[in-house]
Design an enzyme around this catalytic site. Structure first.
Site, mmCIF file in Angstrom:
data_model
loop_
_atom_site.group_PDB
_atom_site.id
_atom_site.type_symbol
_atom_site.label_atom_id
_atom_site.label_comp_id
_atom_site.label_asym_id
_atom_site.label_seq_id
_atom_site.Cartn_x
_atom_site.Cartn_y
_atom_site.Cartn_z
ATOM 1 N N HIS A 1 0.677 -1.354 0.076
ATOM 2 C CA HIS A 1 -0.052 0.054 -0.061
ATOM 3 C C HIS A 1 0.878 1.386 -0.018
ATOM 4 O O HIS A 1 0.508 2.227 -0.701
ATOM 5 C CB HIS A 1 -1.017 0.116 1.291
ATOM 6 C CG HIS A 1 -1.910 -1.051 1.334
ATOM 7 N ND1 HIS A 1 -2.520 -1.458 0.134
ATOM 8 C CD2 HIS A 1 -2.125 -1.998 2.264
ATOM 9 C CE1 HIS A 1 -3.379 -2.652 0.730
ATOM 10 N NE2 HIS A 1 -3.349 -3.024 2.020
ATOM 11 N N ASP B 1 3.277 -9.165 0.529
ATOM 12 C CA ASP B 1 3.422 -10.282 1.233
ATOM 13 C C ASP B 1 2.297 -11.502 1.546
ATOM 14 O O ASP B 1 2.607 -12.411 1.866
ATOM 15 C CB ASP B 1 3.737 -9.739 2.787
ATOM 16 C CG ASP B 1 2.493 -8.613 3.173
ATOM 17 O OD1 ASP B 1 1.568 -8.535 2.402
ATOM 18 O OD2 ASP B 1 2.891 -8.175 4.328
#
Length: 501
Positions: free
Chosen positions: A82, A240
């Site tokens: 993000h 991730d």
């Protein structure tokens, strides 16, 4: 023997992992760090911290494994999602990165919804916008740091900055691009429509290549700094979540990956784009080409137990084993104590930064054990909210792949199986995001000829746990009541937030 290096750029540490071609993990290095909070609600990290940590952990695994660095045949990456890294024309960082945990851009989020609307986001990027996401953060920089904004030549994600330092290449992948809320996950390209509506230049965004694509090689300068041979292939990698999914074998429709760490995530692979029109959850590209995934996220998972342990007034540290021992003596449902785990606000399904934690239904008979069990159940009820959204979209998982700290507790594993009503298998693969990064390096360099072969060789599972039928029925009653509490309390959450000011 060939080896593959996976580097995971996390929020609290960087981990490097060495994987042998037979699927064995040989060495793991870790370097911890923190993030800065210059003001309340802000969260920043110096990108050089990640690069320094990557270099240190590479040295750790070379030292502990004893291998010659020339035996490393590929390097892959995983990273936190993000938040943007801001680079000038020379590729230098011009200010600290604003990471996913940052909450300063709430006003910019409202501005995006006012300008574009929920339907506009559904049609362009298929995902919600939240504080800490690149879309809102860029608008904040443009408004509050205009001189910084003028210097921006490129924005990257955290793992991509470390790849830049290693290779000199500015590249991202579809899974990480999807997490910016500026990338069209249907068309797999930056959304020119949304960028135009937000008055953001498409020129500042990097090229997007597949996760398993070789995007460059270790440069001569990076070789001197890391000890890795110049010319070692570097494979793109992914965020991730998708790297952790690869290391959990979650590459086909069917299973759902449930990870309770500090927060909690529910991840399931899909073969075509499925989007929630109300934007209560995320749809992102998978690291496997031609696949996507649904992602539900809660902000406080294991954090809730840590919080409760820290506030207990005891002379001796209260261990998690002791907490769960007391909780195990309490019947399912905690005799009416119901916990809403919104200690840090909430994402899926409420997308409400004003939400607050609640312990509901307390009486004088409730003990520490009741409260611990209620907290564990409340976290899983929140994960059940995510699962119910999957089902609304006609995505119906058939088993749980459990990971994170929540999978270490036998009691919490049983609660997960019982509340979700699905068999549960623990994933024993260590350091999943870093392992996934090493696996993608082996896939990209053709040591593994398919994602399936990589999973068969590397991923390990524990014993399967079945839900208990009586518990399923009891928890169903409690869950249906749990679902009524947020709508009842929503205005109260907003009201108390004004009192806090």
């Amino acid at each position: 023997m060939a080896y593959f290096l996976g580097i995971d750029i996390g929020t609290s540490s960087t981990k490097s992992l060495l994987l042998r071609e037979n699927g064995d993990v040989i060495a793991i290095g870790q370097q911890a760090y923190d993030f800065e909070t210059p003001h309340s609600g802000w969260a920043e990290q110096d990108p050089e911290t990640w690069w320094d940590a990557a270099k240190m952990t590479i040295q750790q695994i070379l030292h502990s494994s004893g291998i010659d660095s020339s035996e490393i045949k590929g390097i892959g990456f995983s990273g936190q999602m993000h938040g943007p890294v801001f680079l000038d024309q020379a590729g230098r960082s011009i200010r600290p990165a604003i990471i996913w945990a940052d909450q300063r851009s709430a006003e910019e989020c409202r501005e995006i919804y006012d300008r574009v609307g929920q339907t506009g986001l559904y049609n362009t990027v298929c995902n919600p916008v939240d504080s800490g996401f690149m879309a809102a953060t860029l608008l904040w920089i443009k408004r509050h740091e205009p001189e910084t904004y003028k210097q921006i030549a490129t924005v990257l994600l955290p793992k991509d900055y470390v790849k830049l330092r290693l290779t000199g290449e500015m590249v991202t992948d579809p899974s990480d691009a999807g997490g910016t809320s500026l990338y069209d996950v249907r068309k797999l390209e930056w959304s020119s429509t949304l960028l135009e509506q937000l008055n953001l230049s498409q020129d500042i965004f990097p090229t997007v290549c597949q996760s398993s694509e070789i995007i460059g090689a270790v440069s001569a300068d990076a070789a001197l700094e890391t000890g890795l041979p110049a010319g070692t292939p570097v494979v793109n990698g992914g965020n991730d979540q998708t790297m952790g999914a690869l290391a959990s074998g979650a590459i086909q429709e069917g299973p759902v990956m449930l990870v309770i760490g500090t927060g909690g995530t529910l991840f399931t692979t899909i073969d075509s784009v499925v989007v929630d029109r109300a934007l209560r959850m995320h749809t992102y590209p998978h690291c496997v080409p031609g696949k996507w995934h649904l992602l539900g996220a809660i902000l406080a998972g294991g954090l809730t137990l840590k919080w409760f342990r820290n506030i207990l007034n005891t002379s001796e540290p209260y261990s998690y084993d002791e907490m769960t021992r007391k909780a195990a003596a309490i019947p399912p449902g905690s005799e009416g104590a119901i916990f809403l785990p919104y200690l840090a606000g909430e994402r899926t399904p409420h997308m409400d930064s004003f939400a607050r934690g609640v312990m509901f239904g307390l009486t004088v008979r409730h003990t520490q054990g009741h409260l611990v069990r209620a907290i564990m159940e409340g976290v899983v009820f929140a994960m059940r909210d995510c699962l119910e959204l999957f089902k609304e979209l006609r995505v119906c998982p058939d088993k749980i792949l459990a990971g994170g700290g929540g999978a270490l507790s036998p009691l919490w594993r049983q609660i997960q199986a019982d509340i979700l009503g699905l068999p549960l298998v623990t994933v024993d693969t260590p350091e999943k995001s870093a392992t996934g990064a090493a696996m993608i390096a082996a896939i990209g360099t053709r040591c593994f000829h398919s994602f399936e072969e990589a999973c068969r060789t590397t991923v390990t599972f524990g014993e399967e746990l079945q839900p208990i039928s009586d518990h399923i029925l009891r928890y169903e009653e409690y869950y249906q009541f749990y679902r009524t509490l947020y709508p009842t309390l929503k205005q109260g959450f907003l009201g108390v937030s004004h009192l806090e000011k």
